[in-house]
Structures are given as C-alpha cells and as structure tokens.
Write an enzyme that holds these catalytic residues in place. Structure first.
Site, PDB file in Angstrom:
ATOM      1  CG  HIS A   1      46.689  37.009  33.457  1.00  0.00           C
ATOM      2  ND1 HIS A   1      45.720  36.100  33.072  1.00  0.00           N
ATOM      3  CD2 HIS A   1      47.779  36.716  32.717  1.00  0.00           C
ATOM      4  CE1 HIS A   1      46.214  35.298  32.147  1.00  0.00           C
ATOM      5  NE2 HIS A   1      47.468  35.650  31.920  1.00  0.00           N
TER       6      HIS A   1
ATOM      7  CE1 TYR B   1      35.765  32.678  35.637  1.00  0.00           C
ATOM      8  CE2 TYR B   1      37.529  34.140  34.877  1.00  0.00           C
ATOM      9  CZ  TYR B   1      37.068  33.150  35.737  1.00  0.00           C
ATOM     10  OH  TYR B   1      37.905  32.642  36.698  1.00  0.00           O
TER      11      TYR B   1
ATOM     12  N   PRO C   1      34.874  25.814  40.974  1.00  0.00           N
ATOM     13  CG  PRO C   1      35.307  24.625  39.014  1.00  0.00           C
ATOM     14  CD  PRO C   1      34.437  24.613  40.233  1.00  0.00           C
TER      15      PRO C   1
ATOM     16  CE  LYS D   1      39.067  34.043  44.470  1.00  0.00           C
ATOM     17  NZ  LYS D   1      40.276  34.857  44.432  1.00  0.00           N
TER      18      LYS D   1
ATOM     19  CE1 TYR E   1      38.576  35.182  38.685  1.00  0.00           C
ATOM     20  CE2 TYR E   1      40.879  35.823  38.762  1.00  0.00           C
ATOM     21  CZ  TYR E   1      39.875  35.011  38.260  1.00  0.00           C
ATOM     22  OH  TYR E   1      40.190  34.021  37.357  1.00  0.00           O
TER      23      TYR E   1
END
Length: 392
Positions: A72, A201, A293, A297, A385
């Site tokens: 991604h 998200y 979550p 991570k 991220y």
C-alpha cells in the site's frame, strides 16, 4: 534441558527472534503453550511496516509475503463526507506498508523453524521464570504431561499480555502505566473483495470506521462501538448498513457486501511496563506493552523489540560485549512511548468521544484538516504509520 536463549511464546515475536538468532548460530529453544493449529489460526494484525517486511526478508521468511502481500502506498482519511489520500512514498522518501495477515507470518516462521531448527515445542506451557537475576535463569514448563526445566543464559519473554514472564519481576522492580479507552471495536471478516485499494480511516458523528483487507477476496472491517458490546448485539445487516453510513462520501463509491465469516469485539487499551529487563529476563512485544489498534502498531512494535534484542545478543555472541543488551530497555521504551503517543493521537482524533462536546468535535476536525492541508503534518503521520527507525 540447556540452551543459550529460552524464548517463551511462539507467536510472531518469539518465532522471529529465534530465526534472527539461528542465523549467527546462537542456540535457543521456543516454548509455546498452545497447539500448532491454534497459533496458525489465531487472527491478529495484518498491516506491516517497512521495517517488519525487511526483518522477514532478512530471515528468509518472506517468499509468500513477496508473492501475496498487498503493498500500500498510503491510507485514506474520510471526514465531512470527503476523502483525502495520504501518499506515504512521496512523504517519506519511498516507504510503504504491506497487508499480510499475522496468521500467514506465523505459518511461514513455524515452517522454517521446524525445518531448520532450533527447537520449537508446542503445548509447552511456561509455569515460571526462576532466578532471573542470576547468570543461569531457569524456565519451568509443562510438556507431554510432565514438568521440566530449561536452564538458559538469557530468557526472552515473548508470551503476550497474559503470559507469565512479566510476573517474574519482583515487587518494586517495575512500574506500569495504563489507559482504558471509552469505546471498543467491533471487527468482522467478510468473504468479499475489498471496496478500496488502501485502508480507509473514517471519522464521523456516528463514530469511527476502518476498512482494511486480508487478501484480494477477503475484507476486514471495524466499527467503533460502546464498551460492553457483544458481537451478537449486531446482526450482519445492521453492521453493513452502519459501515455504509460511516464511510459515505459525496462521490461515487459503494461498499461491497458479502458473507460475514467472523465477528468479535476488541476493547481498546494502552499499557507500558517499565523496565523491559530484569537481570537476564527481557520482555518483548505484548508482554511489555499494548497499544490501541488505531495506529496498527502492535505486531510492528513487537518486531522492533526483538530486532533490538537480537542485535544485543548477537553483539554479545560475536564480541563479548553487553553494551547493547544493557541498553535494551532504554532503547525499546524510547520507541514504545513514541508509538504509544501516535496510537493515542490517532485514537482521539478519529473516534467519537462518549463524553465529548461540540468543542471536542471541532478540535478533531481541525486536526484532520491540518493533516490534509499541511505537507509537514501529513509527513509526520506518514513517517509514524510506515514505521519509525530502530532506536540503535
């Protein structure tokens, strides 16, 4: 039994540590309380940072990952019925993330371990770590119906939050920090092609939603729900309708629906145990810390721990130096707290707060607007991220 490193826990942290130690010839034994079938089916995370992918390549466990993993280039943020793409490679100098289920990582590592060694014992329940402050700690465990002892030079506690390793720290030798969040995640696995190319998200007045995937034909989705929610409180049709409402945007986009094959509720908590070492016992992964979550991570932080731990043990093996092992807790905790901060920030920014007011709502939107309008803010999110560098 006698070994150099006794590893408690045959999840991804313990198995990866064993592979990292096997390459330079450091003896170890892995003790896993569950059956092989159980650990290979246990559903957990699926988003891998660049460093986690690199570590799996390093130990020769990335053949299927390279063939089947979904690379991604970023994530999508949705709010106010808008969509915003965060381009990781453009913001981080080329770093990406990869979707590859933890169950598959465990299968790959188990197969390597059983084929090449060192020993991996299933249904070997660790009972206690004795004399961790000595130069010969002992792991007491039960295997094949009898209690046994494994004498080690070092013990790696990779047995998760509910394991026994952390209990070996004597009273007064450690301190823990915890935060419980006022919401949970209802997660589903569905036999349907993902509705997106990258993770979504979504933040809205109805609550948070996340669209992820496990493969080109399996979707993984989550809804923010109140604490105490039971999976059966949410029939499948209600879940799909709520997901569609939370992902809705003012553009042509449709949520794919399909058969729900698994459903569960996960409470959200942050926890850090300090220090991560006592004598010859070193904690790694969920045995030492857990994170909500939202930042994806947990698995990646465990991998970071064992990479630092392996480097310290290899330095001792090759050069006789304990310099890195002596700094293990300090180095790991530096990263643990940064990752905890990032996960906490993401959680607070994206979830509807049960006790929040209109001011809190506008502050969340302001934070999201800053990320989507400022290259500097977007780059900070992308760097965290996709994975911070190892602290060594």
């Amino acid at each position: 039994m006698r070994t150099t490193v006794g590893i408690i826990g045959g999840g991804p942290a313990g198995l990866l540590l064993a592979r990292l130690l096997h390459r330079p010839g450091i003896d170890c034994v892995v003790l896993e309380a569950r059956t092989r079938e159980y650990v290979e089916r246990r559903q957990r995370a699926g988003m891998l940072e660049q460093g986690t992918v690199d570590a799996l390549h390093e130990v020769g466990a990335a053949e299927r990952l390279a063939a089947e993993g979904l690379v991604h280039q970023g994530i999508e943020l949705r709010f106010d019925r808008e969509r915003h793409h965060i381009d990781f490679p453009a913001l981080t100098g080329g770093r990406t993330v990869t979707i590859y289920a933890q169950t598959e990582i465990v299968k790959d590592l188990v197969a390597l371990q059983l084929a090449e060694g060192p020993p991996l014992l299933f249904e070997a329940e660790a009972l206690a770590v004795e004399k961790p402050e000595s130069d010969k700690p002992v792991i007491r465990f039960r295997h094949e119906g009898r209690e046994q002892a494994l004498t080690c030079d070092w013990v790696a506690g990779c047995d998760g939050f509910h394991g026994i390793s952390r209990d070996a720290f004597p009273a007064g030798a450690s301190r823990s920090y915890a935060r419980d969040y006022p919401h949970s995640w209802l997660g589903i696995m569905a036999e349907v092609a993902p509705s997106c190319d990258e993770l979504i998200y979504a933040r809205g007045e109805r609550g948070f939603a996340l669209h992820s995937m496990r493969s080109p034909t399996v979707s993984r989705l989550y809804l923010q729900v109140p604490n105490g929610t039971a999976p059966h409180d949410w029939p499948d049709d209600r879940i799909w309708d709520e997901l569609a409402a939370r992902f809705a945007i003012d553009a042509d986009w449709t949520l794919n629906r399909g058969p729900v094959t698994a459903k569960s509720v996960t409470a959200m908590r942050g926890y850090v145990h300090e220090p991560m070492r006592y004598g010859r016992l070193l904690l790694a992964g969920d045995a030492a810390h857990i994170v909500p979550p939202t930042g994806a991570k947990g698995l990646n932080l465990a991998v970071s721990d064992v990479r630092v731990l392996a480097r310290g043990l290899i330095e001792l093996h090759r050069a006789g130096s304990t310099q890195l092992l002596d700094r293990y807790s300090e180095l790991c905790l530096r990263r643990v707290w940064q990752v905890s901060r990032f996960s906490d920030d993401m959680t607070k920014m994206l979830h509807a707060q049960p006790d929040g007011d209109a001011f809190d709502d506008r502050m969340q939107l302001a934070r999201l607007r800053r990320i989507t309008a400022s290259r500097h803010a977007a780059a900070e999110l992308a760097a965290n991220y996709s994975g911070l560098p190892l602290p060594v």
